[in-house]
Enzyme design. Structure first.
Site, mmCIF file in Angstrom:
data_model
loop_
_atom_site.group_PDB
_atom_site.id
_atom_site.type_symbol
_atom_site.label_atom_id
_atom_site.label_comp_id
_atom_site.label_asym_id
_atom_site.label_seq_id
_atom_site.Cartn_x
_atom_site.Cartn_y
_atom_site.Cartn_z
ATOM 1 N N GLY A 182 82.917 -32.665 13.213
ATOM 2 C CA GLY A 182 82.718 -33.953 13.164
ATOM 3 C C GLY A 182 83.052 -34.791 11.918
ATOM 4 N N HIS A 183 82.500 -35.624 11.419
ATOM 5 C CA HIS A 183 82.976 -36.965 10.705
ATOM 6 C C HIS A 183 82.547 -36.146 9.194
ATOM 7 C CE1 HIS A 183 82.796 -40.655 9.162
ATOM 8 N NE2 HIS A 183 81.788 -39.993 7.798
ATOM 9 N N PHE A 184 81.770 -35.121 9.038
ATOM 10 C CA PHE A 184 82.190 -34.153 7.539
ATOM 11 C C PHE A 184 82.896 -33.104 8.036
ATOM 12 C CE2 PHE A 184 79.005 -37.338 6.291
ATOM 13 C CZ PHE A 184 79.284 -37.836 5.741
ATOM 14 N N HIS A 225 87.994 -39.909 2.230
ATOM 15 C CA HIS A 225 87.310 -39.285 3.233
ATOM 16 C C HIS A 225 86.540 -40.665 3.064
ATOM 17 C CE1 HIS A 225 83.200 -37.876 4.439
ATOM 18 N NE2 HIS A 225 83.819 -38.236 6.291
ATOM 19 N N ASP A 271 83.971 -36.667 15.866
ATOM 20 C CA ASP A 271 83.539 -37.659 15.476
ATOM 21 C C ASP A 271 83.493 -38.624 16.221
ATOM 22 O OD1 ASP A 271 82.823 -39.934 13.020
ATOM 23 O OD2 ASP A 271 84.466 -39.633 11.822
#
Length: 311
Positions: free
Chosen positions: A287-289, A127, A261
């Site tokens: 999103g990003h996480f 990640h 994201d």
């Protein structure tokens, strides 16, 4: 009287059950440290140690804590290891004059960490910053990698969102663009890495970015993170080599990507199919996480994928 005796016995059994300690399961997480070249590295561990190992590598500006909700779901069948990189989380954060904060060095320390734990075969979960660290480890030890899981860990230029144009100017001349770094580590940007693009804000724990904001305010963090942001240019330059490695080795690959994201956009997830045509790619409404919003879905993809390829 007999009924009363049965009721009394049941109450005693219930009381005994409440008093008895809970038996730990494989999903229980334990917390450890190991020294690598004089740097104390913190890591989380869960799952049966005789099961195949999945090593989870975290992103900026987080730590292995970002995987806390995913750990119990995957540890029922797999041995999980998640370290904090130097300068992050609970690991040591030596001053930049004592430790070079480059992705080459983070990968070297991570490789030493895996050696210290005696891990010779493992799947990798990448990640964000964990991507460039993991790719360097894979290129050094391709024989050790059993499978690859990718969440918003970019390896393709088309996966870079609009903000990377400004970061590219920063790479050319950091002193001429101090505002780029200030925005990068700002509290607002730290929160938005979690919440930007989400359609389910109620699923996001504010402690996640609250802890990250506090971490970035620690002494020495500005220098550490400025060094890594500047060195990130070496990752973009390495994309062709990483792509060539994927084409050559074609590891079993699962992509579970948060398509909302704004930093690493969905095209970066789709691009893995170019070099690993058999890759399983899922663009999630997140999103990003992505596991903050889609943890059950991600576990639902990861477990059968690992069952097929590494068990």
């Amino acid at each position: 009287m007999k009924t009363l005796g049965i009721l009394a016995g049941g109450m005693l059994l219930a009381a005994a059950a409440q008093a008895a300690p809970l038996v730990a399961t494989h999903a229980s997480t334990t917390y450890h440290y190991v020294s690598v070249d004089g740097v104390r590295i913190f890591y989380r561990e869960a799952g049966p140690k005789d099961a195949p190992t999945l090593v989870l590598l975290h992103g900026f500006p987080s730590s292995s804590r970002e995987f806390a909700t995913l750990f119990p779901l995957l540890a029922t069948r797999y041995h999980l290891i998640a370290p904090d990189f130097p300068g992050f989380g609970q690991s040591d954060a030596p001053a930049p004059d004592a430790y070079a904060y480059t992705f080459d060095h983070l990968a070297e320390t991570t490789d030493g960490f895996l050696d210290a734990l005696g891990l010779r075969k493992y799947a990798l979960y990448l990640h964000d910053y964990g991507g460039p660290v993991g790719f360097r480890v894979m290129l050094k030890h391709p024989e050790r990698v059993t499978a690859l899981v990718v969440s918003n860990a970019n390896a393709y230029t088309e996966g870079l969102g609009k903000k990377w144009t400004l970061i590219g100017e920063y790479w050319k001349d950091p002193k001429a663009h101090p505002e780029v770094f200030e925005t990068f580590i700002s509290p607002a940007a730290t929160e938005q890495r979690h919440t930007a693009g989400t359609s389910h804000p109620e699923k996001y724990d504010p402690d996640a970015w609250g802890d990250e904001i506090a971490h970035l305010a620690r002494p020495g963090q500005r220098e550490i993170q400025a060094s890594l942001l500047y060195d990130y240019r070496t990752n973009v330059a390495a994309y062709p080599a990483w792509q060539a490695w994927l084409r050559s080795h074609r590891p079993p690959t699962l992509v579970v990507w948060g398509k909302n994201d704004p930093s690493f956009i969905g095209a970066g997830g789709e691009a893995y199919r170019r070099d690993v045509p058999e890759a399983e790619v899922h663009l999630l409404d997140a999103g990003h996480f992505p596991w903050e919003e889609q943890v059950d879905a991600i576990a639902g993809y990861v477990l059968p994928f690992l069952d097929r390829h590494v068990r």
